[in-house]
Design an enzyme around this catalytic site. Structure first.
Site: not given
Ligand SMILES: *[C@@H]1O[C@H](CO)[C@@H](O)[C@H](O)[C@H]1NC(C)=O
Ligand SMILES: *[C@@H]1O[C@H](CO)[C@@H](O)[C@H](O)[C@H]1NC(C)=O
Ligand SMILES: *[C@@H]1O[C@H](CO)[C@@H](O)[C@H](O)[C@H]1NC(C)=O
Ligand SMILES: *[C@@H]1O[C@H](CO)[C@@H](O)[C@H](O)[C@H]1NC(C)=O
Ligand SMILES: *[C@@H]1O[C@H](CO)[C@@H](O)[C@H](O)[C@H]1NC(C)=O
Ligand SMILES: *[C@@H]1O[C@H](CO)[C@@H](O)[C@H](O)[C@H]1NC(C)=O
Length: 483
Positions: A122, A267
């Site tokens: 991320e 995720e």
């Protein structure tokens, strides 16, 4: 065919069966290792296999973890932490060393089935303030080049796991989706590079965070079992925020010419503690709903999705900067016991617990019954214990919200005591604490006993040098005397 013997034909057939099993859209899981007491990697690998989890996503490339995966048949995504991106961006050599050490070795000599390298985690998250904007894409290019140079170009694919905040929509309709304006050019370059090099697009999507951040978010829209006011996007009906979010990405990719880029959900999950919306019932409802839903797909991408659940096991040493729930994403507790019934598709009898887990003794550290509630050291002692252990199960809406102030103190002391491997010295809050052998757990509030762990990072409290160190020292001294 004619030149192959019967044995080779058989071997090939077996290989094909194995290979096609591996490429089935089986469920994957993330295993993060920010735990004070890590379950031993061989136990975790068995846990994965027992539960039919075929794909594992890691956040680094730790040797002990990869060694345990050797010959397991589990597909692995290894990761490069954000902190390494700058050096890999600036040095082709560093990228080649990373691939050599953390991919080539395991693929060739240890038969670890590494399929992906995740470059960063991320890295464009808005709360990272752009820290990795300049280094992520160059690092991706260097890693891809290093994989090709190592002869792994067609076997190991690159990706960048991105938070869903890299794209947005101007209305609630997914069809208005596009990448965030300030990183749009960069995202297009990355998507183009991934497309050309057989890479994949990885996105992390969190309906829980939608609910956490916005008290007015319609709760049922976070789940998969019916929402009474679905969104109608030009005939496409959205009854859950996951679909809407995923399809916003599909539109963003399509608009920029990359509608065919393979996309996986890196995720997805729901935490069980640390917030009023983080509990067992919601986590089970979300995860079970999602597991059924992942085979259906979204209005824009019908059919099975590739997914990695977040996460496999709770991590009690994660930063709680995002919120107290951050240490409670696991479908398994810290010790590998299932938190709730979940059918992962391969069997319907719920999750299978980890086996051969070793625990410390049945002892807890609690507030002594003779402690003075007005003791001026009580407050500071609890604060100290919580800062150095884990009190994220205390407070409004948590599993231990039923505790009173004394119960809170006991919980804090015990957490600190277990974190420090039940050392006597970790239960010596003067005039306040005492060790007990009767379980102080009440209702949903569990006073845990820590597991034994070989994790070197778990020895935070140790005052004495380890035996090994003393022995080496004695050996060196002896050597000195002889010379
Ligand atoms: C391999 O990965 C490990 C774990 O992420 C990291 O500490 C190490 O620096 C990497 N090795 C190289 C040569 O980059
Ligand atoms: C980003 O900036 C905010 C506000 O200045 C700060 O609180 C936060 O720690 C920064 N985050 C990072 C990862 O640097
Ligand atoms: C995407 O794939 C479809 C089906 O394989 C193909 O017809 C189409 O041309 C592809 N689009 C692009 C932009 O590559
Ligand atoms: C899980 O489901 C099984 C079968 O449906 C049931 O027998 C069992 O009691 C459930 N366990 C829990 C913890 O709910
Ligand atoms: C227990 O601790 C939590 C977290 O620090 C706090 O929110 C709560 O108010 C405490 N409860 C009592 C009764 O002191
Ligand atoms: C413990 O309590 C005793 C008597 O109540 C007091 O004299 C002593 O100072 C206390 N010790 C500490 C470290 O607070």
């Amino acid at each position: 065919m004619g030149i192959l013997g019967m044995n080779q034909v058989l071997a090939l057939a077996v290989f094909k069966v194995l290979f096609s099993m591996n490429t089935v859209h089986g469920i994957g899981a993330n295993w993060g290792t920010q735990s004070s007491h890590l379950l031993p990697p061989p136990i975790v690998v068995k846990l994965l296999r027992d539960n039919g989890i075929q794909k594992l996503k890691l956040f680094d490339a730790e040797a002990s973890v990869l060694r345990a995966l050797s010959g397991s048949g589990i597909e692995v995504m290894v990761g490069i932490p954000n902190e390494m991106l700058a050096s890999l961006a600036n040095s082709v050599d560093a990228a080649e060393r990373w691939v050599e050490k953390n991919v080539s070795t395991y693929v060739s000599s240890n038969s670890v089935d590494i399929r992906y390298v995740a470059v960063g985690n991320e890295p464009f998250l808005q709360s990272s303030n752009g820290s990795f904007i300049g280094t992520t894409f160059p690092a991706l290019k260097n890693i891809q080049a290093a994989l090709i140079k190592a002869g792994l170009g067609s076997r190991v694919r690159v990706t960048i796991p991105l938070n869903a905040d890299v794209y947005q929509s101007s209305t609630e309709n997914p069809s208005t989706g596009d990448f965030r304006p300030e990183i749009r050019d960069l995202m297009v370059q990355i998507a183009s590079f991934l497309s050309l090099n057989g890479g994949i697009f990885t996105v992390n999507i969190y309906p829980f965070i939608s609910l956490y951040k916005d008290p007015n978010f319609p709760v049922d829209y976070a789940f998969f079992d019916g929402y009474s006011s679905p969104i109608n996007d030009n005939g496409r009906i959205y009854t859950n925020v996951f679909d809407a979010n995923y399809d916003t990405l599909v539109w963003a990719l399509q608009k920029n010419g990359f509608g065919n880029l393979t996309t996986v959900v890196g995720e997805i999950g729901w935490p069980t503690d640390g917030d009023r919306n983080a509990n067992i019932a919601f986590a089970q409802r979300f995860n079970q709903g999602f597991i059924s839903h992942m085979n259906v797909g979204t209005p824009m991408k019908p059919g099975p999705l590739d997914v990695y659940l977040f996460s496999l096991i709770d991590e009690d040493a994660k930063s709680i900067q995002p919120g107290n729930f951050e240490r409670h994403w696991g479908i398994f507790k810290y010790d590998g016991t299932p938190k709730y019934n979940l059918s992962l598709g391969s069997n319907n009898n719920g999750l299978i617990p980890a086996s051969n887990v070793e625990y410390l003794s049945r002892r807890w550290c609690v507030l002594s019954s003779s402690a003075n509630p007005q003791d001026p050291q009580l407050g500071p002692s609890v604060t100290y214990a919580c800062e150095n252990a884990d009190c994220t199960s205390l407070g409004y809406g948590t599993s231990c919200s039923n505790l009173d102030a004394q119960g809170n103190a006991s919980y804090a002391f015990n957490s600190y005591y277990q974190r420090n491997n039940q050392l006597d010295s970790a239960c010596r809050f003067p005039n306040l604490s005492v060790v007990t052998t009767s379980d102080p757990s009440v209702g949903t509030c569990k006073f845990n006993i820590m597991i034994r762990s070989t994790n070197p990072a778990s020895s935070g409290f140790s005052l004495e040098p380890s035996i090994g160190f003393v022995q080496v020292l004695l050996f060196l001294l002896a050597l000195f005397e002889v010379v």
